[in-house]
Write an enzyme that holds these catalytic residues in place. Sequence first.
Site, PDB file in Angstrom:
ATOM      1  N   GLY A   1       8.055   8.039  10.475  1.00  0.00           N
ATOM      2  CA  GLY A   1       9.139   8.172   9.518  1.00  0.00           C
ATOM      3  C   GLY A   1       9.167   9.553   8.889  1.00  0.00           C
TER       4      GLY A   1
ATOM      5  N   LEU B   1      10.221   3.346   7.189  1.00  0.00           N
ATOM      6  CA  LEU B   1       9.359   2.200   6.918  1.00  0.00           C
ATOM      7  C   LEU B   1       7.981   2.688   6.493  1.00  0.00           C
ATOM      8  CD1 LEU B   1      10.216  -0.021  10.039  1.00  0.00           C
ATOM      9  CD2 LEU B   1      11.399   0.085   7.833  1.00  0.00           C
TER      10      LEU B   1
ATOM     11  N   TYR C   1       8.465   4.784  11.369  1.00  0.00           N
ATOM     12  CA  TYR C   1       7.431   4.002  10.693  1.00  0.00           C
ATOM     13  C   TYR C   1       6.249   4.921  10.389  1.00  0.00           C
ATOM     14  CZ  TYR C   1       4.062   0.128  10.038  1.00  0.00           C
ATOM     15  OH  TYR C   1       3.120  -0.737   9.539  1.00  0.00           O
ATOM     16  N   CYS C   2       5.784   4.906   9.134  1.00  0.00           N
ATOM     17  CA  CYS C   2       4.619   5.665   8.715  1.00  0.00           C
ATOM     18  C   CYS C   2       4.842   7.154   9.031  1.00  0.00           C
ATOM     19  CB  CYS C   2       3.369   5.098   9.395  1.00  0.00           C
ATOM     20  SG  CYS C   2       1.801   5.762   8.789  1.00  0.00           S
ATOM     21  N   LEU C   3       3.916   7.805   9.728  1.00  0.00           N
ATOM     22  CA  LEU C   3       4.100   9.221  10.046  1.00  0.00           C
ATOM     23  C   LEU C   3       5.294   9.448  10.956  1.00  0.00           C
ATOM     24  CD1 LEU C   3       0.462  10.540  10.555  1.00  0.00           C
ATOM     25  CD2 LEU C   3       2.033  11.035   8.688  1.00  0.00           C
TER      26      LEU C   3
END
Length: 576
Positions: free
Chosen positions: A316, A340, A312-314
């Site tokens: 990811g 994500l 998720y975010c960083l």
Amino acid sequence: MSGLQGDGASSDLEVVDHLMNAMMAQATGGVSPAAVMLAWMDWALHIASSPAKQIALGQKAVSSMAHWGDYVAGAAAGRSPPPVAEPHAGDRRFSAREWSFWPFNAMAQGFLLTEEWWNAATTGVSGVSRRHENQVNFMARQWLDRRAPSNFLPTNPEVLACTLLESGGNLVRGARNLIEDMQHQIGGEPPVGTERYRVGRDIAATPGRVVFRNHLIELIRYDPATPQVRAEPLLIVPAWIMKYYILDLSPENSLVRYLVGQGHTVFMVSWRNPTEEDRDLGMDAYRTDGVMAALDAIGGILPGRRIHACGYCLGGTMLAITASALARDGDDRLASVTLLAAQTDFTEAGELTVFIDDSQIAYLEHMMWARDFLDTTRMAGAFQLLRSTDLIWSRQVEQYLKGRREPANDLVAWNADQTRMPYRMHAEYLRSLFLENQLMGGRFLVDGRPVSLSDIRAPIFAVGTTRDHIAPWRSVYKINLPTDTKVTFVLTTGGHNAGIVSEPGHRGRGYQIATRRPEDRYVDPDTWVESAPRRDGSWWPAWSEWLVEQGTPDLGSPPPAGEGLGAAPGTYVFQK
């Protein structure tokens, strides 16, 4: 990255540089004066040598004044003239009925016309670099947003009506709200109302246990909720700038609880909140002691199993780097990769990159040198500025002028519980990803050798959100460009957080989904959004079904739970 090096005299001088710039950073809120000055000078010099642009702006100013004058005359006479300016998409400051009456309608139209003029003045100036144009435009909008008529009692008809109706009671409540918020801020306490959400009891409460711990992470394995489970476990890697439980909020909107209810064995990384002693932890430490350590631990618990990995975010972005390195080295333990709201290309990374240049990064490095990490207040302030109309000014009007305080929810409680970033890691991440875009360019080094996203062969599931100001969906969509594997892309309604926390039954949610195979031609994002099928509801069921399709169809009994290192949510999540 800045650092102390060379002989003693040189090192002493560098310390002076660090200290002076760190003190200046405290006064400027972490914004480099050099970066601001260069942007305005670039704009001013080029507009000064662009007579055609000056004439066009002059004509626009005269035309706007004339149109506004006609509107004012018609509105003052009691007519309802058509508006001469429209707010930009999502701007609801002047949408209430009270703004349709004289003289407030004239104020609103005058402000919107001013916004239009400054937008024209700060964009489209021949010769100005794109970065400086974005910076100047952003600063002009921030300056204007502070001065919007909706922000002040005498010029906001909604507030005036509320004050008359309540005989000033709203202002009394607003003053109390302001004092209460100031007390919480001075005392370092979370926002009012968030005390109702206790980690481990109300949020981050899905049953599980810590099965691995090192200096950087705790790995949580959640208890199965079904008699039989899928063969492949799922590892979730959240961003290290947030507490993991954004994906395990209240029971009704917990992604983790939903997944275990669908028969998935879920593991979650919980990052340690770094302190001064962690200043030299770099990006490679977050890969090896974070993602790789978690994968190795799962392999020890469930030997021989391939693993679904989600970032998720960083988290990811780091997962994409790790997946590329694994593929390069012939390690095929990943059954699939899910990203994500995660970017792998940073050329269109949204307004978060407005001040990401060499000057600003050097300034941040000086600031972090003095404290060994990036403070959470700096990150929170930056994220709020991206949506200052909604997250700062409109909220202050509601709370302090109208005296209305919306009850805090679990997302607000999570948002107030932030983590820091070590000095070295933050500098490396800004330079290598945001500034130099090394990952998309095939220049990001892992173990001394570059990695390429094109090496990934595991199928990819990527999710973007329509109103994401941190990872714009068109930037997330760029995972389609370098990869040579099957990519399923989802575009869901909502923002960076709310679009991901989109549980089944959430009203107003919808998404689009389509899969590109390696042999398919590339489709640009605008064409994709016009052609991809639309569905109502949450994207979670579609992802769960996709995970099942990428794994072994057989179900089996859950493996023994084991002793573990303590119950979920562990200990790192409580670090302040």
